[in-house]
Design an enzyme around this catalytic site. Structure first.
Site, PDB file in Angstrom:
ATOM      1  CG  PHE A   2      -1.823   1.198   1.288  1.00 36.20           C
ATOM      2  CD1 PHE A   2      -2.907   1.301   0.435  1.00 36.20           C
ATOM      3  CD2 PHE A   2      -1.599   2.232   2.190  1.00 36.20           C
ATOM      4  CE1 PHE A   2      -3.755   2.400   0.477  1.00 36.20           C
ATOM      5  CE2 PHE A   2      -2.440   3.334   2.251  1.00 36.20           C
ATOM      6  CZ  PHE A   2      -3.519   3.418   1.385  1.00 36.20           C
ATOM      7  N   GLY A   3       0.643   2.121  -0.963  1.00 40.49           N
ATOM      8  CA  GLY A   3       1.350   3.393  -1.043  1.00 40.49           C
ATOM      9  C   GLY A   3       0.405   4.538  -0.744  1.00 40.49           C
ATOM     10  CE1 TYR A   4       2.374   7.411   4.329  1.00 42.36           C
ATOM     11  CE2 TYR A   4       2.346   5.023   4.088  1.00 42.36           C
ATOM     12  CZ  TYR A   4       2.894   6.168   4.631  1.00 42.36           C
ATOM     13  OH  TYR A   4       3.971   6.074   5.480  1.00 42.36           O
ATOM     14  N   GLY A   5       2.010   7.907  -0.071  1.00 42.61           N
ATOM     15  CA  GLY A   5       2.821   9.107  -0.299  1.00 42.61           C
ATOM     16  C   GLY A   5       3.425   9.033  -1.683  1.00 42.61           C
ATOM     17  CB  SER A   6       6.881   9.501  -2.946  1.00 41.98           C
ATOM     18  OG  SER A   6       7.556   8.522  -2.183  1.00 41.98           O
ATOM     19  CD  GLU A  60       9.494   4.559   0.899  1.00 46.26           C
ATOM     20  OE1 GLU A  60       9.147   5.260   1.866  1.00 46.26           O
ATOM     21  OE2 GLU A  60       9.423   4.955  -0.280  1.00 46.26           O
TER      22      GLU A  60
END
Length: 187
Positions: free
Chosen positions: A24-28, A99
């Site tokens: 799950f990606g929520y930023g870049s 990350e």
């Protein structure tokens, strides 16, 4: 905890026998997809909000002048929209480095926009890492973002690209949009 989390993350999950897993990606990770994936779908996770509370010493700032990037903060009843990617576990060789500045991989349940659920992983920078900045007034965050530049470019670019991506996803992230408005007002 050290901000360099590469080795810590590599010990957190055993991918033996796993051919693919959801991320799950929520930023870049929403807009800078520099990794191979098998499938991509809009999704959300429950109980979390996106906040610009993490310092970026390695991408959007420097050790002397850190930028601010997003992490997730627990908030009961909240929904955080983002993008889910089904990836091969080998992708984490790259993503753990990308990350590394305080982010740890955690298990989470993803809810797909089209319906259905799946278990997956998400990177979260928790408040016990040395790069965690925590809450600040949105105008102060905008001022810090306005001046920060790192190897990946201006911190403002990160903010603007994230805000545009969230609008495309139909997310109403008031925190991100308020910082964006402050930045535009003062530039």
């Amino acid at each position: 905890m050290s901000a360099d989390t590469i080795e810590h993350n590599r010990k957190r999950f055993d991918f033996s026998g796993i051919k693919s897993i959801w991320l799950f990606g929520y930023g870049s990770l929403i807009y800078k997809v520099d990794f191979p994936f098998l499938e991509q779908r809009p999704a959300s996770i429950q109980g979390w909000v996106r906040r610009f509370w993490q310092a970026s010493h390695d991408h959007r700032g420097t050790a002397e002048a850190p930028g601010r990037v997003v992490t997730l903060i627990e908030q009961p009843g909240a929904v955080c929209k983002g993008m889910a990617f089904r990836v091969s576990p080998s992708v984490f060789e790259h993503l753990d480095v990308r990350e590394k500045n305080g982010y740890l991989r955690f298990s989470t349940t993803l809810t797909f926009e089209s319906g259905g659920h799946a278990e997956g992983l998400v990177y979260i920078a928790t408040e016990d890492n040395e790069a965690f900045l925590g809450h600040a007034p949105e105008a102060d965050i905008a001022r810090q973002i306005a001046t920060a530049v790192g190897p990946s470019g201006p911190n403002s670019e990160y903010l603007f690209r994230l805000a545009d991506s969230l609008r495309t996803l139909g997310d109403e992230c008031t925190h991100t949009f308020a910082i964006e408005a402050c930045l535009k007002k003062n530039s």
